[in-house]
Design an enzyme around this catalytic site. Structure first.
Site, PDB file in Angstrom:
ATOM      1  N   PHE A  87      19.566 -25.371  10.787  1.00 22.47           N
ATOM      2  CA  PHE A  87      21.016 -25.431  10.578  1.00 22.47           C
ATOM      3  C   PHE A  87      21.292 -25.666   9.092  1.00 22.47           C
ATOM      4  CE2 PHE A  87      23.265 -25.717  14.693  1.00 22.47           C
ATOM      5  CZ  PHE A  87      22.188 -25.736  15.551  1.00 22.47           C
ATOM      6  N   ARG A 141      33.068 -13.412  21.003  1.00 21.15           N
ATOM      7  CA  ARG A 141      32.344 -13.804  19.781  1.00 21.15           C
ATOM      8  C   ARG A 141      32.690 -12.921  18.573  1.00 21.15           C
ATOM      9  NH1 ARG A 141      27.446 -16.792  18.131  1.00 21.15           N
ATOM     10  NH2 ARG A 141      26.144 -15.477  16.817  1.00 21.15           N
ATOM     11  N   ILE A 146      27.329 -19.073  11.501  1.00 16.58           N
ATOM     12  CA  ILE A 146      27.587 -19.305  12.925  1.00 16.58           C
ATOM     13  C   ILE A 146      26.207 -19.248  13.581  1.00 16.58           C
ATOM     14  CG2 ILE A 146      28.058 -16.817  13.190  1.00 16.58           C
ATOM     15  CD1 ILE A 146      29.805 -17.317  15.531  1.00 16.58           C
ATOM     16  N   SER A 147      25.920 -20.173  14.480  1.00 20.02           N
ATOM     17  CA  SER A 147      24.597 -20.236  15.122  1.00 20.02           C
ATOM     18  C   SER A 147      24.377 -19.047  16.043  1.00 20.02           C
ATOM     19  CB  SER A 147      24.482 -21.514  15.958  1.00 20.02           C
ATOM     20  OG  SER A 147      24.687 -22.644  15.159  1.00 20.02           O
ATOM     21  N   ALA A 148      23.108 -18.722  16.287  1.00 24.58           N
ATOM     22  CA  ALA A 148      22.759 -17.687  17.257  1.00 24.58           C
ATOM     23  C   ALA A 148      23.256 -18.115  18.644  1.00 24.58           C
ATOM     24  CB  ALA A 148      21.243 -17.493  17.287  1.00 24.58           C
TER      25      ALA A 148
END
Ligand code: SAH
Length: 220
Positions: free
Chosen positions: A211, A32, A58-60
């Site tokens: 989002f 990541r 970027i999402s968790a």
């Protein structure tokens, strides 16, 4: 930073939630920190979203893991992604469709922002994610050339899941997306899973999410 140990701790924190073990394995594998630009690399393994440039995030990791679990893809599947961003979620999905099989599946990802698309393409190819294909375009159209897909997901929120995306998923396939009106910058959004049937579409709600809003669409 020992990134492998950091990843292991990240995955440990996700255990016990309703996350598919295959998704945990994929999260353990994808580096990541390689996807998070510059100064945020140290924070790459915290369970929170991070900026990736161009006002996008970027999402968790927990959200990526949940979406992968809901999508339930298998080795060999072909998957449509709307919103490549930095390419992290696509790389996780690529791990899930690859398996050990010679006929590994592919991830077909559409990104609206040409700069993010170019950066993601370079990064994914440098890291060996040849199964991910990135195209610049408006995800409202999907990516018809490679349809039908076994599954599709959106990483940007939309009041309505685009019809073209649903149409490009085979019967029995699934679509996962944050759905909601962007009231202000981020609206009250719900994570929705559609299961496409021969005679209709089943819709389930999987809780509140946040989002970035989907861009483009008609009249934009
Ligand atoms: N999955 C990404 C997170 C992306 S953030 C990751 O792992 O990094 C949402 C992305 O959706 C942004 O990159 C944004 O540019 C993109 N996006 C917004 N509207 C879009 C549209 N209509 N079509 C394709 N991509 C879109």
């Amino acid at each position: 930073m020992d990134t492998e140990a950091a990843r292991e701790r990240m995955v440990d924190r996700l255990r016990g939630r309703e996350i598919d073990p295959a998704a945990l394995d994929a999260l353990r594998t994808v580096p990541r920190h390689e996807f998070v630009p510059g100064r945020d690399a140290g924070a790459a393994y915290a369970d929170r979203p991070l900026p990736i440039g161009g006002d996008q995030t970027i999402s968790a990791p927990s959200v990526v893991a949940l979406m992968c679990s809901l999508l339930a893809v298998a080795p060999g599947d072909d998957v449509l992604e709307i919103g490549t961003g930095c390419g992290y979620h696509a790389a996780v999905t690529a791990e899930l469709v690859a398996g050990d099989r010679a006929d590994a599946g592919g991830v077909y990802s559409v990104e609206y922002d040409p700069e993010l698309a170019a950066a993601a393409r370079d990064r994914l190819s440098r890291l060996g994610y040849d199964a991910v294909h990135v195209r610049v375009g408006d995800g409202h159209e999907g990516w018809s050339e490679h349809a039908p897909y076994d599954a599709a997901y959106l990483t940007c929120a939309t009041p309505e899941i685009p019809e073209a995306v649903v149409d490009q998923v085979r019967a029995g396939g699934r679509v996962v997306a944050p759905v909601g009106d962007a009231v202000g910058r981020f609206g009250g959004q719900r994570l929705v899973r559609l299961t496409v049937g021969e005679d209709g579409i089943e819709r389930e709600d999987h809780g509140g999410v946040r989002f970035v809003p989907m861009r483009g669409g008609e009249g934009d």
